[in-house]
Enzyme design. Structure first.
Site, PDB file in Angstrom:
ATOM      1  N   GLY A  13       1.034  -0.916   0.315  1.00 10.28           N
ATOM      2  CA  GLY A  13      -0.094  -0.132  -0.023  1.00 10.28           C
ATOM      3  C   GLY A  13       1.454   1.173  -0.189  1.00 10.28           C
ATOM      4  N   ARG A  23      13.333  10.288  -3.649  1.00 13.00           N
ATOM      5  CA  ARG A  23      14.497  11.309  -3.471  1.00 13.00           C
ATOM      6  C   ARG A  23      15.866  11.196  -2.562  1.00 13.00           C
ATOM      7  NH1 ARG A  23      14.697  16.428  -1.259  1.00 13.00           N
ATOM      8  NH2 ARG A  23      14.449  17.803  -2.342  1.00 13.00           N
ATOM      9  N   ARG A  75       1.333  -5.855  -5.506  1.00  7.67           N
ATOM     10  CA  ARG A  75       1.558  -6.124  -4.357  1.00  7.67           C
ATOM     11  C   ARG A  75       1.839  -7.423  -5.794  1.00  7.67           C
ATOM     12  NH1 ARG A  75      -2.796  -3.756  -0.910  1.00  7.67           N
ATOM     13  NH2 ARG A  75      -1.980  -2.955   0.952  1.00  7.67           N
ATOM     14  N   ASP A 106       5.744  -5.131   6.125  1.00  7.94           N
ATOM     15  CA  ASP A 106       5.957  -6.000   6.161  1.00  7.94           C
ATOM     16  C   ASP A 106       6.768  -7.161   4.521  1.00  7.94           C
ATOM     17  OD1 ASP A 106       3.731  -6.825   6.131  1.00  7.94           O
ATOM     18  OD2 ASP A 106       3.243  -7.811   7.461  1.00  7.94           O
ATOM     19  N   GLY A 107       5.813  -7.346   4.112  1.00  8.70           N
ATOM     20  CA  GLY A 107       5.742  -7.893   2.543  1.00  8.70           C
ATOM     21  C   GLY A 107       6.804  -7.583   2.093  1.00  8.70           C
ATOM     22  N   THR A 128       4.601   2.401   5.879  1.00  7.56           N
ATOM     23  CA  THR A 128       3.077   2.405   5.561  1.00  7.56           C
ATOM     24  C   THR A 128       2.129   2.660   6.867  1.00  7.56           C
ATOM     25  OG1 THR A 128       1.360   0.715   6.308  1.00  7.56           O
ATOM     26  CG2 THR A 128       3.706   0.062   7.209  1.00  7.56           C
ATOM     27  N   ASP A 130       0.255   2.166   7.974  1.00 14.07           N
ATOM     28  CA  ASP A 130      -0.108   1.548   9.423  1.00 14.07           C
ATOM     29  C   ASP A 130       0.765   1.568  11.036  1.00 14.07           C
ATOM     30  OD1 ASP A 130      -2.175   0.767   7.698  1.00 14.07           O
ATOM     31  OD2 ASP A 130      -1.940  -1.361   7.762  1.00 14.07           O
ATOM     32  N   ASP A 132       2.586  -0.879  11.831  1.00  7.78           N
ATOM     33  CA  ASP A 132       2.369  -1.840  12.159  1.00  7.78           C
ATOM     34  C   ASP A 132       3.643  -2.362  11.723  1.00  7.78           C
ATOM     35  OD1 ASP A 132       2.572  -2.151   9.485  1.00  7.78           O
ATOM     36  OD2 ASP A 132       0.422  -3.710   9.704  1.00  7.78           O
ATOM     37  N   ARG A 157     -17.306  16.080  13.398  1.00  5.92           N
ATOM     38  CA  ARG A 157     -18.440  16.829  14.744  1.00  5.92           C
ATOM     39  C   ARG A 157     -18.769  18.286  14.285  1.00  5.92           C
ATOM     40  NH1 ARG A 157     -17.840  15.490  19.704  1.00  5.92           N
ATOM     41  NH2 ARG A 157     -15.260  14.883  19.785  1.00  5.92           N
ATOM     42  N   GLY A 173      -5.974   0.283   8.963  1.00 10.00           N
ATOM     43  CA  GLY A 173      -5.497  -0.014  10.137  1.00 10.00           C
ATOM     44  C   GLY A 173      -5.640  -1.691  10.176  1.00 10.00           C
ATOM     45  N   ARG A 174      -5.112  -2.534   9.152  1.00 14.29           N
ATOM     46  CA  ARG A 174      -5.805  -4.341   9.062  1.00 14.29           C
ATOM     47  C   ARG A 174      -4.805  -4.845  10.188  1.00 14.29           C
ATOM     48  NH1 ARG A 174      -5.928  -6.482   3.399  1.00 14.29           N
ATOM     49  NH2 ARG A 174      -4.034  -5.089   3.457  1.00 14.29           N
TER      50      ARG A 174
HETATM   51  O1  F6P Z   1      -1.523   0.522   3.252  1.00 13.20           O
HETATM   52  C1  F6P Z   1      -1.929  -0.596   4.734  1.00 13.20           C
HETATM   53  C2  F6P Z   1      -3.439  -0.277   4.206  1.00 13.20           C
HETATM   54  O2  F6P Z   1      -3.866   0.454   4.143  1.00 13.20           O
HETATM   55  C3  F6P Z   1      -4.535  -1.210   5.737  1.00 13.20           C
HETATM   56  O3  F6P Z   1      -4.469  -0.287   6.679  1.00 13.20           O
HETATM   57  C4  F6P Z   1      -5.195  -1.339   4.662  1.00 13.20           C
HETATM   58  O4  F6P Z   1      -6.275  -2.512   5.410  1.00 13.20           O
HETATM   59  C5  F6P Z   1      -5.198  -2.180   3.167  1.00 13.20           C
HETATM   60  O5  F6P Z   1      -3.916  -1.310   3.156  1.00 13.20           O
HETATM   61  C6  F6P Z   1      -6.006  -1.519   1.912  1.00 13.20           C
HETATM   62  O6  F6P Z   1      -5.453  -2.473   0.361  1.00 13.20           O
HETATM   63  P1  F6P Z   1      -5.881  -2.027  -0.416  1.00 13.20           P
HETATM   64  O7  F6P Z   1      -5.166  -0.726  -0.515  1.00 13.20           O
HETATM   65  O8  F6P Z   1      -5.579  -3.404  -1.470  1.00 13.20           O
HETATM   66  O9  F6P Z   1      -6.849  -1.704  -0.526  1.00 13.20           O
END
Ligand code: F6P
Length: 352
Positions: A13, A23, A75, A106-107, A128, A130, A132, A157, A173-174
């Site tokens: 992502g 850059r 990916r 991580d991938g 990323t 996330d 994570d 709000r 944030g999967r």
């Molecule tokens: O890059 C991380 C992320 O944005 C996650 O938060 C989310 O679950 C996932 O990628 C969404 O992936 P895709 O772009 O394949 O829908």
């Protein structure tokens, strides 16, 4: 080893700030007399020999402020096959790519270890939204994504206050609730739900009712996408049990497309320049981390193990079989990350 050229790729992502990292890699490489190939669409570009040569600094002008990634991302399942890796190595060999900087999550780092195992030195940069990657306190893109969420929640709000409503917002944030926890604090949410901790739905509803009885007009609740489908369900439950009109909202991929903030440009620039220095020093198979405000490195394999452990993907018997030093690192690091998340979770409820 003398480097002729290096490659840089962004994979998985996209995240705001990736362009600043690209850059920095290109310009640092050029300043050391090395040309840099942009590997287009992540590992797919290596498998398919789809490259863009950056031979002068102006080739990466005016990208530091741009969202997305100028060298594209994907990916790439082909890269997980024997043929795919062989083809990627062949691309490196025939284009004199003597090292690769891989920017992603991580991938991306799993791919980097494959390249390193086949003799191509690699350095990873965590990119990323996330946050994570367990080994580092910070991943490029988090700050921008959270600010994008805040723009969204501030707007919600305003309209919730006008109409005396509640909004339940699902944020990305999967596998980690960092975005949810921090934006919940910063948006003044009445509650947050993340996969990492138990959520007391009854207590949250009771608190909304009490606050409404005390005159509070608007409510925000943040839910992480790490609890799939829950945000929408919770919005219905809140409306049913409190009588307050409650809307479900989701900024979705808008969170990934924001204009990179200063923090993301800065960390990305530091990491990009450092990655080139590390490669030239002969380092490989490591990921750059930013911990306690300082850059450091962790072996990618160890970083990936820490991730799997934290995300519940490493069973106890596998963990027990690891060398003592690795077990110690993983235990300490996972505890640090979880403690910080817990503190943020408790903060939401302490100041709700
Ligand atoms: O890059 C991380 C992320 O944005 C996650 O938060 C989310 O679950 C996932 O990628 C969404 O992936 P895709 O772009 O394949 O829908």
């Amino acid at each position: 080893m003398t480097f002729r050229r290096i490659g840089v790729l962004t994979s998985g992502g996209d995240s705001p700030g990736m362009n600043a990292a690209v850059r920095a890699v290109v310009r640092a490489g050029l300043s050391h007399g090395i040309e840099v190939y942009g590997i287009l669409e992540g590992y797919k570009g290596l498998v398919e020999n789809n490259l863009q040569l950056f031979s002068k600094p102006s080739d990466v002008s005016n990208i530091i402020e741009r969202s997305g990634t100028a060298i594209y991302t994907d990916r790439c399942p082909e890269f997980e096959t024997y043929e795919g890796i062989a083809s990627a190595i062949e691309t490196c060999r025939k284009n004199n790519i003597d090292g690769v900087v891989a920017i992603g999550g991580d991938g991306t780092f799993r791919g980097a270890t494959d390249l390193a195992a086949h003799g191509i030195p690699t350095v990873g940069i965590p990119g990323t939204i996330d946050n994570d990657i367990t080994a580092t306190d910070y991943t490029i893109g988090l700050d921008t994504a959270m600010n994008t969420v805040l723009t969204f929640t501030d707007s919600l709000r305003a309209t919730c206050e006008s109409h005396a409503r509640c909004s339940v917002v699902e944020v990305m944030g999967r596998h980690a609730g960092h975005i949810a926890l921090r934006t919940a604090v910063a948006s003044g949410a009445v509650a947050v739900a993340v996969a990492e901790f138990d959520f007391d739905e009854d207590a949250v509803i009771k608190s909304i009712i009490e606050k409404r009885n005390g005159g509070k007009r608007s409510f925000l609740v943040i839910v992480s996408e790490g609890i799939p489908g829950y945000a929408e369900k919770l919005a219905k439950t809140i409306e049913e049990k409190t009588g307050i009109v409650t809307r479900f909202c989701c900024p979705a991929h808008v969170q990934r497309g924001g204009v990179p903030t200063l923090t993301d440009r800065l960390v990305a620039s530091e990491m990009g320049e450092y990655a080139v220095r590390l490669l030239l020093e002969g380092k490989s198979d490591i990921v750059i981390c930013k911990n306690n405000d300082r850059l450091c490195t962790v072996d990618i394999a160890l970083a990936l193990k820490a991730d799997r452990r934290l995300k519940g993907k490493m069973a106890d018997d596998e963990f027990d079989a690891l060398p003592e030093k690795e077990k110690e690192y993983i235990t300490v690091r996972c505890k640090e990350v979880m403690d910080k998340m817990r503190a943020m979770y408790d903060l939401v409820y302490a100041i709700k």
